[in-house]
Motif scaffolding. Sequence first.
Motif, PDB file in Angstrom:
ATOM      1  N   ASN A 243     -34.256  48.531  22.487  1.00  0.00           N
ATOM      2  CA  ASN A 243     -33.793  47.026  22.660  1.00  0.00           C
ATOM      3  C   ASN A 243     -32.508  46.953  23.415  1.00  0.00           C
ATOM      4  O   ASN A 243     -32.277  45.446  23.272  1.00  0.00           O
ATOM      5  N   PHE A 244     -31.235  47.883  23.937  1.00  0.00           N
ATOM      6  CA  PHE A 244     -30.550  47.883  24.400  1.00  0.00           C
ATOM      7  C   PHE A 244     -30.943  46.794  25.930  1.00  0.00           C
ATOM      8  O   PHE A 244     -31.819  47.049  26.252  1.00  0.00           O
ATOM      9  N   GLY A 245     -30.462  45.608  25.430  1.00  0.00           N
ATOM     10  CA  GLY A 245     -30.299  44.544  26.377  1.00  0.00           C
ATOM     11  C   GLY A 245     -31.156  42.992  25.801  1.00  0.00           C
ATOM     12  O   GLY A 245     -31.777  42.258  26.752  1.00  0.00           O
ATOM     13  N   HIS A 246     -32.106  43.744  24.990  1.00  0.00           N
ATOM     14  CA  HIS A 246     -32.833  42.592  24.680  1.00  0.00           C
ATOM     15  C   HIS A 246     -32.517  41.648  23.954  1.00  0.00           C
ATOM     16  O   HIS A 246     -33.653  40.732  23.827  1.00  0.00           O
ATOM     17  N   THR A 247     -31.942  42.104  23.266  1.00  0.00           N
ATOM     18  CA  THR A 247     -30.987  40.621  22.297  1.00  0.00           C
ATOM     19  C   THR A 247     -31.206  39.388  23.137  1.00  0.00           C
ATOM     20  O   THR A 247     -31.473  38.299  22.857  1.00  0.00           O
ATOM     21  N   VAL A 248     -30.515  39.939  23.918  1.00  0.00           N
ATOM     22  CA  VAL A 248     -29.429  38.588  24.341  1.00  0.00           C
ATOM     23  C   VAL A 248     -30.554  38.564  26.170  1.00  0.00           C
ATOM     24  O   VAL A 248     -31.219  37.403  26.290  1.00  0.00           O
ATOM     25  N   GLY A 249     -31.404  39.266  26.253  1.00  0.00           N
ATOM     26  CA  GLY A 249     -32.311  38.848  26.953  1.00  0.00           C
ATOM     27  C   GLY A 249     -33.270  38.190  26.366  1.00  0.00           C
ATOM     28  O   GLY A 249     -34.212  36.576  27.393  1.00  0.00           O
ATOM     29  N   HIS A 250     -33.861  38.388  25.403  1.00  0.00           N
ATOM     30  CA  HIS A 250     -35.566  37.640  24.902  1.00  0.00           C
ATOM     31  C   HIS A 250     -34.634  36.075  24.258  1.00  0.00           C
ATOM     32  O   HIS A 250     -35.913  35.669  24.779  1.00  0.00           O
ATOM     33  N   ALA A 251     -33.796  36.158  24.725  1.00  0.00           N
ATOM     34  CA  ALA A 251     -32.811  34.893  23.656  1.00  0.00           C
ATOM     35  C   ALA A 251     -33.029  33.571  25.453  1.00  0.00           C
ATOM     36  O   ALA A 251     -33.799  32.369  26.418  1.00  0.00           O
ATOM     37  N   ILE A 252     -32.641  34.791  27.188  1.00  0.00           N
ATOM     38  CA  ILE A 252     -32.789  34.109  27.908  1.00  0.00           C
ATOM     39  C   ILE A 252     -33.845  33.467  28.517  1.00  0.00           C
ATOM     40  O   ILE A 252     -33.942  32.558  28.482  1.00  0.00           O
ATOM     41  N   GLU A 253     -35.274  34.602  27.931  1.00  0.00           N
ATOM     42  CA  GLU A 253     -36.575  35.033  28.629  1.00  0.00           C
ATOM     43  C   GLU A 253     -36.564  32.769  27.886  1.00  0.00           C
ATOM     44  O   GLU A 253     -37.321  31.986  28.323  1.00  0.00           O
ATOM     45  N   ILE A 254     -37.333  32.502  26.708  1.00  0.00           N
ATOM     46  CA  ILE A 254     -37.614  31.343  26.180  1.00  0.00           C
ATOM     47  C   ILE A 254     -36.535  30.873  26.807  1.00  0.00           C
ATOM     48  O   ILE A 254     -37.050  29.355  26.533  1.00  0.00           O
ATOM     49  N   LEU A 255     -35.610  30.326  26.303  1.00  0.00           N
ATOM     50  CA  LEU A 255     -34.472  29.148  27.072  1.00  0.00           C
ATOM     51  C   LEU A 255     -34.651  28.755  28.667  1.00  0.00           C
ATOM     52  O   LEU A 255     -34.712  27.063  28.424  1.00  0.00           O
ATOM     53  N   THR A 256     -35.249  30.025  28.680  1.00  0.00           N
ATOM     54  CA  THR A 256     -35.683  29.012  30.158  1.00  0.00           C
ATOM     55  C   THR A 256     -37.510  29.518  30.477  1.00  0.00           C
ATOM     56  O   THR A 256     -37.949  29.184  32.078  1.00  0.00           O
ATOM     57  N   ASP A 257     -37.843  29.272  29.468  1.00  0.00           N
ATOM     58  CA  ASP A 257     -39.209  29.091  29.726  1.00  0.00           C
ATOM     59  C   ASP A 257     -39.826  30.103  30.061  1.00  0.00           C
ATOM     60  O   ASP A 257     -41.242  30.456  31.315  1.00  0.00           O
ATOM     61  N   PHE A 258     -39.525  31.373  30.571  1.00  0.00           N
ATOM     62  CA  PHE A 258     -40.051  32.476  30.688  1.00  0.00           C
ATOM     63  C   PHE A 258     -40.040  32.397  32.769  1.00  0.00           C
ATOM     64  O   PHE A 258     -40.104  33.104  33.477  1.00  0.00           O
ATOM     65  N   ARG A 259     -39.104  31.454  33.392  1.00  0.00           N
ATOM     66  CA  ARG A 259     -38.840  31.053  34.744  1.00  0.00           C
ATOM     67  C   ARG A 259     -37.703  32.563  35.011  1.00  0.00           C
ATOM     68  O   ARG A 259     -37.902  33.039  35.738  1.00  0.00           O
ATOM     69  N   ILE A 260     -36.435  32.730  33.972  1.00  0.00           N
ATOM     70  CA  ILE A 260     -36.185  34.432  33.820  1.00  0.00           C
ATOM     71  C   ILE A 260     -37.077  35.346  33.671  1.00  0.00           C
ATOM     72  O   ILE A 260     -37.829  35.280  32.563  1.00  0.00           O
ATOM     73  N   SER A 261     -37.770  36.433  34.867  1.00  0.00           N
ATOM     74  CA  SER A 261     -38.288  37.393  34.332  1.00  0.00           C
ATOM     75  C   SER A 261     -37.806  38.147  33.814  1.00  0.00           C
ATOM     76  O   SER A 261     -36.571  38.397  32.917  1.00  0.00           O
ATOM     77  N   HIS A 262     -38.547  39.173  32.090  1.00  0.00           N
ATOM     78  CA  HIS A 262     -38.029  39.713  31.264  1.00  0.00           C
ATOM     79  C   HIS A 262     -37.124  41.222  32.371  1.00  0.00           C
ATOM     80  O   HIS A 262     -36.248  41.268  31.460  1.00  0.00           O
ATOM     81  N   GLY A 263     -37.503  41.696  33.179  1.00  0.00           N
ATOM     82  CA  GLY A 263     -36.280  42.738  33.652  1.00  0.00           C
ATOM     83  C   GLY A 263     -35.578  42.035  33.776  1.00  0.00           C
ATOM     84  O   GLY A 263     -34.644  42.278  33.697  1.00  0.00           O
ATOM     85  N   LYS A 264     -35.763  40.968  34.626  1.00  0.00           N
ATOM     86  CA  LYS A 264     -34.022  40.261  34.918  1.00  0.00           C
ATOM     87  C   LYS A 264     -33.125  39.960  33.815  1.00  0.00           C
ATOM     88  O   LYS A 264     -32.073  39.710  33.676  1.00  0.00           O
ATOM     89  N   ALA A 265     -33.752  39.041  32.750  1.00  0.00           N
ATOM     90  CA  ALA A 265     -33.449  38.994  31.267  1.00  0.00           C
ATOM     91  C   ALA A 265     -32.636  39.806  31.081  1.00  0.00           C
ATOM     92  O   ALA A 265     -31.742  39.994  30.630  1.00  0.00           O
ATOM     93  N   VAL A 266     -33.690  41.077  30.901  1.00  0.00           N
ATOM     94  CA  VAL A 266     -32.676  42.343  30.728  1.00  0.00           C
ATOM     95  C   VAL A 266     -31.463  42.889  30.668  1.00  0.00           C
ATOM     96  O   VAL A 266     -30.595  43.470  29.938  1.00  0.00           O
ATOM     97  N   SER A 267     -32.180  42.821  32.613  1.00  0.00           N
ATOM     98  CA  SER A 267     -30.498  43.186  33.034  1.00  0.00           C
ATOM     99  C   SER A 267     -29.103  43.041  32.859  1.00  0.00           C
ATOM    100  O   SER A 267     -28.337  42.804  32.782  1.00  0.00           O
ATOM    101  N   ILE A 268     -29.472  41.411  32.689  1.00  0.00           N
ATOM    102  CA  ILE A 268     -27.907  40.496  32.496  1.00  0.00           C
ATOM    103  C   ILE A 268     -27.366  40.485  30.643  1.00  0.00           C
ATOM    104  O   ILE A 268     -26.572  40.520  30.899  1.00  0.00           O
ATOM    105  N   GLY A 269     -28.697  41.094  29.615  1.00  0.00           N
ATOM    106  CA  GLY A 269     -28.451  40.760  28.408  1.00  0.00           C
ATOM    107  C   GLY A 269     -27.581  42.699  28.064  1.00  0.00           C
ATOM    108  O   GLY A 269     -27.082  42.365  27.853  1.00  0.00           O
ATOM    109  N   MET A 270     -28.228  43.406  29.090  1.00  0.00           N
ATOM    110  CA  MET A 270     -27.483  44.792  28.903  1.00  0.00           C
ATOM    111  C   MET A 270     -25.885  44.144  29.337  1.00  0.00           C
ATOM    112  O   MET A 270     -25.348  44.759  28.452  1.00  0.00           O
TER     113      MET A 270
END
Length: 348
Positions: A243-270
């Motif tokens: 789940n490394f990167g996914h705690t912040v990453g999932h929040a980014i996806e939800i708050l942007t209504d998935f306009r930021i894709s999963h891979g990019k969100a996880v990269s930022i989250g990491m």
Amino acid sequence: MITVTFHLRPEKEISYPILIGDKLVSQIADLFPEIKTSDSVFILHDAAVGGVAKEIQSIIPAAHLIDVASGEKSKSFSQLERILKTLSVLQANRQSLIINVGGGMLTDLGGFVASVYMRGIGHMQVPTTLLGMVDAAIGGKTGIDLPQGKNAVGSFHHPKAILIDVNILDSLPQEQLREGLVEIIKIAAMSDRGLFEYLEQNIKQILGRETPALVSCIEQAVRLKVRLAEEDERDAGKRMFLNFGHTVGHAIEILTDFRISHGKAVSIGMIAEMQSVESAAIDRVRSLLQAIDMPTEMPTNLQMEDVLKCMRHDKKVLSGVVRITVPAAIGEPVLLPFQEPRFLQANR
């Protein structure tokens, strides 16, 4: 062809093959005898990969096609209900088989459909994205989303087999290839210093889709994911490291209504998660993510307080404390409380 076998807990006596190779889709009926012995076969597929689904149907002429609109928003109750009703109308039974064809969204959704229809029927995974091949399709996790969180409704339901046909990646957009590499970087940073160094040394060849390098990194990542999921099927111990990167990453996806894709969100989250605990591995992880042209900075249009609020719905929250998994050093995973003050300071 490479075969990796997933052995579920010994007392359950369950195992299934993960086949990795080139042009395997054309051999699917011969590789998996259960296709021929099933009462009926349903090919649930992402609309974007209809060509792969139709190729499989040409090999299994009696199979029914069920398409699903592309995008994370299809991991919903409405889509779940539509697919279940379709299966019922077409008289699927407990001896039927679902073949899920698509990326992580589709394999999550399709696995969940198989887990709840008639209290569970068989399914196979044919992931069509690099992210799906090395992560989402492996390990038995299935689910759909709620507005408050990703994969908030789901189950553990293992497939009968997984087919990874690297030939499918020839038509994968380069951006999706890079997003899949984020998941490989994630698992390498957490669990395997050797794989991380291999990525550092061969990233240009992998991005250039040179078959030996691409197949090698896929095989290594699959074996790592299998090992962790075998040891901790229910995500209560070592598997949480994924789940490394996914705690912040999932929040980014939800708050942007998935306009930021999963891979990019996880990269930022990491990077955000490593910043919060001052991980010594942050520079090497950031450099490798930047080498594949993935973002590493929090979106400026998000309010950090909203990110923190969304993170409190994460499955790793314990007694109100948000916990994250990060590498203390490459290949040395730890589970730590998320440090909100450091996160806010780094993202003012």
